[in-house]
Design an enzyme around this catalytic site. Structure first.
Site, PDB file in Angstrom:
ATOM      1  N   SER A   1       0.939  -1.231   0.088  1.00 16.85           N
ATOM      2  CA  SER A   1       0.057  -0.132  -0.091  1.00 16.85           C
ATOM      3  C   SER A   1       0.889   1.206   0.026  1.00 16.85           C
ATOM      4  O   SER A   1       2.046   1.322   0.514  1.00 16.85           O
ATOM      5  CB  SER A   1      -0.919   0.170   1.365  1.00 16.85           C
ATOM      6  OG  SER A   1      -1.736   1.295   1.503  1.00 16.85           O
TER       7      SER A   1
ATOM      8  N   TYR B   1      -1.701  -0.221  10.402  1.00 18.19           N
ATOM      9  CA  TYR B   1      -1.827  -0.488   8.896  1.00 18.19           C
ATOM     10  C   TYR B   1      -0.611   0.052   8.233  1.00 18.19           C
ATOM     11  O   TYR B   1      -0.011  -0.827   7.340  1.00 18.19           O
ATOM     12  CB  TYR B   1      -3.133   0.276   8.410  1.00 18.19           C
ATOM     13  CG  TYR B   1      -3.282  -0.090   6.835  1.00 18.19           C
ATOM     14  CD1 TYR B   1      -3.752  -1.293   6.743  1.00 18.19           C
ATOM     15  CD2 TYR B   1      -3.241   0.692   5.971  1.00 18.19           C
ATOM     16  CE1 TYR B   1      -3.997  -1.625   5.290  1.00 18.19           C
ATOM     17  CE2 TYR B   1      -3.293   0.541   4.642  1.00 18.19           C
ATOM     18  CZ  TYR B   1      -3.882  -0.811   4.565  1.00 18.19           C
ATOM     19  OH  TYR B   1      -4.084  -0.990   3.120  1.00 18.19           O
TER      20      TYR B   1
END
Length: 264
Positions: free
Chosen positions: A145, A158
């Site tokens: 990501s 995250y």
């Protein structure tokens, strides 16, 4: 066996029941692939396969990626049924906002790392020996990501997990150099999925999941080492890497945070 851009004969995808995983399943099925689709929710997998071309070609596995033995069993079944795998995509992932000072968020850190990082390793491991013995193009694909480029406020779990995916795939790429297996890291920016629809902040360059899947499949076929999609977020990622820490802190110290688990 011939991998034309975005084409593979045998593709195994985790996290396949929704979001990016489901979009990749539809893309590869449209390109003629035989799929192994793994996720926890059997009903969603069955619904997905029913809408794919030639549903009889595909196998589904209602398995939690945290169950390492069950995941290895699914990999073994797919290899036995299809004679190997050309592409393995570790797509399963979760995202929650986290605050280290909140004791209730500590189990969320554990869950995010277990799903996003440890399950990526568990996904690849059962396939490597067989893939080494195969001929032709072979790919192991980690879904990272843009969030893994710099740490963001309220998203420690995250961001750190996706940074770990990037580093892990880089290490694995070096380990497998010369084996014929290429390790590809795909780093999505904002992709329109159920996960991102939960965000409560603007999402620049939001990309439809179908367009992401098509471009990701092309990058995977080329054996790209690292690719950010959409390309505009690739430029953002490069700028974030170059931004001095003091300026980064000043710019993002008051940025909006991700929604924490259970938060309205």
């Amino acid at each position: 066996m011939n991998l034309s851009p975005g084409r593979a004969d045998r593709v195994f995808i985790t996290g396949a029941s929704s979001g990016i995983g489901a979009a990749l399943a539809r893309e590869y099925a449209a390109r003629g692939a035989c799929l192994g689709l793994l996720a926890r929710r059997r009903a969603l997998l069955e619904e997905l396969v029913a809408g794919l071309p030639h549903p009889e070609r595909h196998r589904i596995y209602a398995v939690d990626v945290l169950d390492r033995d069950a995941l290895a069993g699914a990999a073994a079944d797919f290899i036995a049924a299809k004679g190997g795998a050309d592409i393995v995509i570790a797509c399963a992932g979760i995202s929650h906002g986290t605050l280290t000072e909140r004791p209730g968020d500590l189990p969320v850190f554990d869950a995010v790392f277990a799903t996003n990082v440890n399950a990526t390793v568990s996904t690849f491991a059962p396939f490597i020996a067989t893939m080494k013995a195969q001929q032709g193009p072979r790919r192991l694909v980690g879904i990272g990501s843009v969030a893994g480029v710099r740490g963001m406020r309220g998203a420690g779990a995250y961001c750190a997990s996706k940074a770990a995916v990037h580093s892990y795939c880089e290490s694995l790429r070096l380990e497998l150099r010369g084996t014929g297996i290429k390790v590809v890291t795909i780093a999505p920016g904002y992709i329109d999925t159920p996960m991102t629809r939960n965000n409560r902040f603007p999402m620049p360059f939001l990309m439809p999941a179908e367009r992401f899947a098509a471009q990701a499949a092309d990058a995977i076929a080329r054996g790209a080492r690292y690719r950010v999609l959409p390309w505009q977020m690739g430029l953002v990622a490069k700028l974030l890497r170059l931004l001095p820490n003091a300026l980064f802190d000043l710019a993002f110290a008051r940025a909006p945070t991700k929604r924490r688990q259970g938060e309205a």
